[in-house]
Design a protein around this motif. Structure first.
Motif, mmCIF file in Angstrom:
data_model
loop_
_atom_site.group_PDB
_atom_site.id
_atom_site.type_symbol
_atom_site.label_atom_id
_atom_site.label_comp_id
_atom_site.label_asym_id
_atom_site.label_seq_id
_atom_site.Cartn_x
_atom_site.Cartn_y
_atom_site.Cartn_z
ATOM 1 N N PHE A 159 0.859 -1.172 0.000
ATOM 2 C CA PHE A 159 0.000 0.000 0.000
ATOM 3 C C PHE A 159 0.899 1.227 0.000
ATOM 4 O O PHE A 159 1.297 1.721 1.038
ATOM 5 N N PHE A 160 1.297 1.643 -1.197
ATOM 6 C CA PHE A 160 2.152 2.816 -1.378
ATOM 7 C C PHE A 160 3.375 2.769 -0.458
ATOM 8 O O PHE A 160 3.684 3.703 0.273
ATOM 9 N N GLY A 161 4.051 1.630 -0.532
ATOM 10 C CA GLY A 161 5.308 1.475 0.194
ATOM 11 C C GLY A 161 5.229 0.727 1.500
ATOM 12 O O GLY A 161 6.263 0.471 2.125
ATOM 13 N N SER A 162 4.030 0.338 1.941
ATOM 14 C CA SER A 162 3.882 -0.379 3.209
ATOM 15 C C SER A 162 3.123 -1.685 2.996
ATOM 16 O O SER A 162 2.144 -1.721 2.242
ATOM 17 N N PHE A 163 3.581 -2.717 3.658
ATOM 18 C CA PHE A 163 2.887 -3.997 3.633
ATOM 19 C C PHE A 163 1.991 -4.059 4.863
ATOM 20 O O PHE A 163 2.483 -4.111 5.990
ATOM 21 N N LEU A 164 0.699 -4.047 4.636
ATOM 22 C CA LEU A 164 -0.268 -3.970 5.729
ATOM 23 C C LEU A 164 -0.887 -5.334 6.005
ATOM 24 O O LEU A 164 -0.965 -6.192 5.123
#
Length: 328
Positions: A100-105
């Motif tokens: 998600f725009f650079g983050s793994f959630l």
């Protein structure tokens, strides 16, 4: 979220009564013994109220949908030098399965059994809503709210977050099942939304916007425009949908960015030539997010709160060009 406010308000009310109408110690002990039972009954009443809203709305979805005319998207205004936008519009999430725009959630695991749309009749959709209504989404919305605050998301970011969650939690969903989930999640998150049936086999999400949006087809429900999201460029003439919104949905989605978005840094450089050439540092994750925006009025971009990366980079550039200059 609303549940907490509801319970807290009751707590304050009960505390007020206890202070104003203090009773003998024996009575207070009795009241304390029953307090947990009293809170449990309040919570049960709240859930019954929530369930009744979803049940009633499912009954509404089962009624015959009405036909809506689909209007062509509004053309953007013309400025000096021509249109400020040329090209195609992109409203899908960039690399949705990766990050998600650079983050793994990570969202709490949700059981995906039961939600299967064999067709798109009013009864099929209503039954799908009922099945979603049996799932406890408390932990899901808690995670959603936490991520929204972590990244300082605006309304459009919240929409993208729910799209990301649907792909992460329900990878086996068909496009129409994912659309129904988004409709359910957005509505229960408080956003106005509709779904529409195109021909017999396509389900689309319809969203209103607080700002003017261009080039997206839309329907009119009263005075409100509901824009058709994530659909191919084929010309739509009509679709079938509902007139009323989910009772708890009161917010119209806004594109405005009042707080700087806080995505992880993925710095890229851009060089600009001209009378005052300079190099600028930008956050690629933020650029990817902006790429998902529907075409909208320039004021949305001009009024957006800039990121720290951009601000720091511009400060350095301005200082370089002002060095040695006299004050006016």
């Amino acid at each position: 979220m609303k549940k907490s406010r509801f319970i807290y308000s009751w707590l304050l009310f009960v505390c007020f009564l206890n202070v104003k109408y203090a009773e003998p110690a024996e009575a207070q002990v009795s009241a304390e013994d029953e307090f947990e039972d009293y809170l449990s009954s309040i919570e049960a009443d709240f859930y019954n109220f929530e369930d009744s809203i979803n049940r009633n709305f499912a009954d509404y979805l089962e009624q015959a949908w009405q036909e809506f005319t689909v209007y062509e998207g509004t053309e953007p205004p013309v400025y000096a030098g021509g249109l400020f936008f040329t090209g195609t519009i992109e409203t899908t999430l960039v690399h949705p399965h990766d990050s998600f725009f650079g983050s793994f959630l990570h969202f709490p695991y949700m059981v995906e059994e039961g939600l299967s749309l064999s067709g798109l009749s009013e009864k099929n959709i209503a039954d799908g809503w009922r099945k979603l209504g049996t799932v406890d989404f408390t932990s899901f919305f808690r995670a959603y709210t936490g991520y929204s605050r972590q990244f300082s998301l605006n309304d459009w970011g919240n929409y993208q977050l729910l799209k990301y969650a649907s792909m992460q939690l329900y990878p086996s969903f068909s496009p129409r099942e994912r659309t129904l989930f988004l409709f359910y999640a957005l509505s229960n998150a408080g956003y106005k939304a509709k779904i529409g049936r195109v021909e017999k086999d396509v389900l689309v999400l319809l969203l209103p916007f607080a700002e003017e949006v261009y080039k997206l087809p839309f329907i009119k429900a009263g005075e409100e425009k509901y824009y058709v999201m994530d659909i191919s460029s084929k010309q739509l003439k009509k679709l079938y949908s509902i007139m009323a919104d989910f009772p708890k949905a009161e917010k119209v989605l806004s594109l405005h960015i009042s707080e700087a978005l806080d995505f992880p840094e993925n710095e890229i450089g851009r060089k600009f030539t001209g009378k005052y050439p300079f190099s600028l540092s930008l956050n690629r994750n933020l650029l990817d997010f902006y790429a998902t925006f529907p075409l909208c009025d320039l004021s949305v971009y001009f009024r957006a709160e800039p990121s720290k990366t951009f601000t720091n980079s511009m400060d350095k550039i301005v200082k370089i060009h002002l060095k040695g200059k006299s004050r006016p």
